[in-house]
Design a protein around this motif. Structure first.
Motif: not given
Length: 221
Positions: A16-18, A43-50, A52-58, A66-70
């Protein structure tokens, strides 16, 4: 069971994020809970993992975007190199000066009238924010990034973005501690834009030197 739900939800949400453009907001936690029937903790656990991977910013109180992963990965790697080599903020600003001078000269060749409208609008916003260092700093960064975009060369935009990511907090402190600097910087912004518009390369170089010398002088103190 909770671990299985978390993994399953993570795969669904990542797809969905992609589909969401960079800068776009994710549905609220309440919406995600209702949509997938998962608990708010999962939900919070999953968002936190994203995050940490740099896919989203909370953003507290505003949700997730959504943030630019690159860009995130590049900045993180650059930070590691800088830390390892004990690079100072002064060193980074010197590199920015060299790079941005080229941006100004390319903008002189390639900026469109639409680009000038965007840049003038940002200068107006900076004029209205001179009593608020944080807001002024935000528009200042947007102005320099917009100038990079006028080059029509994504590498300039990419590099300028990452250099600002590395110096944003420190430069904000400079304008907060030295509010008078905002006045002189604003005059320089206007002068640089006018010189770009007039295709005056000599004036661009003069003002760029003054603009970055002001910053470097304060950093040297």
């Amino acid at each position: 069971m909770a671990e299985y739900l978390s993994e399953r939800l993570s795969k669904i949400l990542e797809k969905e994020i992609k589909a969401i453009p960079v800068g776009g907001k994710l549905p609220s936690e309440r919406t995600l809970v209702a949509r997938y029937g998962a608990s708010r903790n999962i939900i919070r656990e999953v968002l936190k993992s994203f995050a940490e991977r740099g896919i989203i910013e909370i953003i507290p109180g505003k949700g997730a975007r959504v943030v630019d992963f690159t860009k995130q990965k590049f900045t993180q790697n650059l930070e590691k190199i800088i830390e390892k080599n004990k690079t100072s903020i002064k060193d980074i600003v010197e590199v920015r000066e060299s790079l941005e001078i080229q941006v100004f000269l390319k903008a002189m060749e390639r900026a469109t009238e639409e680009d000038y409208e965007v840049l003038r609008s940002l200068i107006d916003k900076m004029d209205g924010a001179k009593g608020d260092p944080e807001l002024y700093n935000k528009y200042d960064i947007e102005f320099h990034l917009a100038l990079a975009d006028t080059t029509k060369n994504k590498m300039y935009s990419f590099l300028i973005y990452n250099l600002y990511e590395l110096t944003d907090k420190q430069l904000f402190l400079i304008t907060k501690i030295n509010p008078e600097m905002m006045k002189s910087a604003q005059l320089e912004h206007k002068g640089i834009l006018e010189a770009i518009k007039n295709h005056d390369a000599k004036r661009i170089l003069e003002l760029a030197h003054v603009h970055f010398t002001d910053i470097l002088t304060i950093l040297s103190k």
